[in-house]
Design a protein around this motif. Structure first.
Motif, PDB file in Angstrom:
ATOM      1  N   ASN A  75      -2.570  -0.923  13.618  1.00 20.11           N
ATOM      2  CA  ASN A  75      -3.614  -1.526  12.784  1.00 20.11           C
ATOM      3  C   ASN A  75      -4.626  -0.481  12.333  1.00 20.11           C
ATOM      4  O   ASN A  75      -5.037  -0.459  11.176  1.00 20.11           O
ATOM      5  N   TYR A  76      -5.017   0.388  13.235  1.00 22.88           N
ATOM      6  CA  TYR A  76      -5.965   1.447  12.888  1.00 22.88           C
ATOM      7  C   TYR A  76      -5.321   2.444  11.925  1.00 22.88           C
ATOM      8  O   TYR A  76      -5.927   2.840  10.928  1.00 22.88           O
ATOM      9  N   THR A  77      -4.097   2.831  12.198  1.00 18.99           N
ATOM     10  CA  THR A  77      -3.379   3.759  11.332  1.00 18.99           C
ATOM     11  C   THR A  77      -3.266   3.190   9.918  1.00 18.99           C
ATOM     12  O   THR A  77      -3.457   3.910   8.930  1.00 18.99           O
ATOM     13  N   ASP A  78      -2.980   1.898   9.818  1.00 11.46           N
ATOM     14  CA  ASP A  78      -2.880   1.246   8.509  1.00 11.46           C
ATOM     15  C   ASP A  78      -4.212   1.313   7.760  1.00 11.46           C
ATOM     16  O   ASP A  78      -4.248   1.528   6.545  1.00 11.46           O
ATOM     17  N   GLU A  79      -5.319   1.098   8.464  1.00 12.43           N
ATOM     18  CA  GLU A  79      -6.646   1.157   7.828  1.00 12.43           C
ATOM     19  C   GLU A  79      -6.945   2.561   7.322  1.00 12.43           C
ATOM     20  O   GLU A  79      -7.454   2.729   6.212  1.00 12.43           O
ATOM     21  N   VAL A  80      -6.660   3.569   8.123  1.00  9.85           N
ATOM     22  CA  VAL A  80      -6.907   4.953   7.699  1.00  9.85           C
ATOM     23  C   VAL A  80      -6.014   5.295   6.506  1.00  9.85           C
ATOM     24  O   VAL A  80      -6.466   5.928   5.546  1.00  9.85           O
ATOM     25  N   ASP A  81      -4.760   4.855   6.536  1.00 11.88           N
ATOM     26  CA  ASP A  81      -3.867   5.089   5.396  1.00 11.88           C
ATOM     27  C   ASP A  81      -4.417   4.429   4.132  1.00 11.88           C
ATOM     28  O   ASP A  81      -4.364   4.997   3.044  1.00 11.88           O
ATOM     29  N   ALA A  82      -4.952   3.207   4.263  1.00 12.23           N
ATOM     30  CA  ALA A  82      -5.536   2.511   3.109  1.00 12.23           C
ATOM     31  C   ALA A  82      -6.740   3.275   2.575  1.00 12.23           C
ATOM     32  O   ALA A  82      -6.942   3.364   1.361  1.00 12.23           O
TER      33      ALA A  82
END
Length: 90
Positions: A75-82
């Motif tokens: 979830n955190y990785t997805d936010e940083v990617d976004a």
């Protein structure tokens, strides 16, 4: 899932007082700081959600929050990617 992520203010934008440039997990971007009672200064930490600074936080709280978020894994990785994909700052 949308998360509030801490970011460190690296500079203000004098010609646009509602904007500041922040560093969020290694990504630099412009965010809107118009919701804060007082404009932030370089070195301040803010909690960011969908491009807006919601509140100022101290560095200790920022570090603890980042540590917690990193523990969330994907979830955190997805936010940083976004964040990386929506960079407003060149």
């Amino acid at each position: 899932m949308c998360l509030g992520i801490p970011g460190e203010v690296v500079e203000t934008v004098p010609e646009q007082p509602d904007l500041a440039r922040v560093k969020v997990s290694g990504v630099r971007r412009a965010i809107n700081v118009g919701l804060l009672e007082e404009p932030p200064s370089p070195g301040d930490w803010v909690l960011i959600h969908v491009g807006f600074a919601l509140s100022k936080i101290d560095e200790e709280e920022a570090r603890a929050t980042l540590e917690f978020l990193e523990g969330m894994g994907q979830n955190y990785t997805d936010e940083v990617d976004a964040l990386k994909q929506s960079m407003l700052d060149s």
